[in-house]
Design a protein around this motif. Structure first.
Motif: not given
Length: 135
Positions: A64-88
């Motif tokens: 669907n040419n959604y910009p989220m894929k490009e954002a993840i591709k460019l900034f992969l290291v910034n997407f992590n599960n820290y917040w989820i693991e922290n709250i759990h």
């Protein structure tokens, strides 16, 4: 057995430490696919849903040419599960195994309401030096 030793074990060991943290998006995506295939082949029910959800999102965004894929591709290291693991971790630390679902949800809401203090505790390591910057 050769596939397991040559492909699967190195993929699982390297997926976060090497591929994710280096930002190698294409290799990361390919490795996620291999891990998903391995989980299906060995009927690992607990490990086949997260890769499937990730792949589904990526392919949907690509189609669907959604910009989220490009954002993840460019900034992969910034997407992590820290917040989820922290709250759990915080929920587990503040509840017991005898709490029911409503009690756990209430505790999660309380922790979320105090998220600003948790943010400060986690990321703002204030240091006090005896010298001023001018000194």
């Amino acid at each position: 057995m050769i596939d397991l030793l040559d492909n699967i074990i190195p993929a699982v060991l390297d997926i976060y430490a090497v591929l994710f943290r280096s930002g190698s998006f294409n290799e990361y995506l390919e490795t996620i696919f291999h891990i998903r295939t391995f989980a299906l082949r060995w009927k690992c029910k607990n490990y086949n849903k997260a890769p499937l959800a990730f792949l589904s999102d990526i392919f949907y965004w690509e189609q669907n040419n959604y910009p989220m894929k490009e954002a993840i591709k460019l900034f992969l290291v910034n997407f992590n599960n820290y917040w989820i693991e922290n709250i759990h971790s915080r929920i587990r630390a503040s509840t017991t195994c005898k709490d029911n679902a409503n009690d756990i949800q209430k505790q999660a809401y309380l922790l979320d309401a105090n998220k600003h203090s948790a943010f400060k505790e986690a990321f703002m390591n204030t240091k006090y030096y005896s010298y001023l910057p001018s000194e």
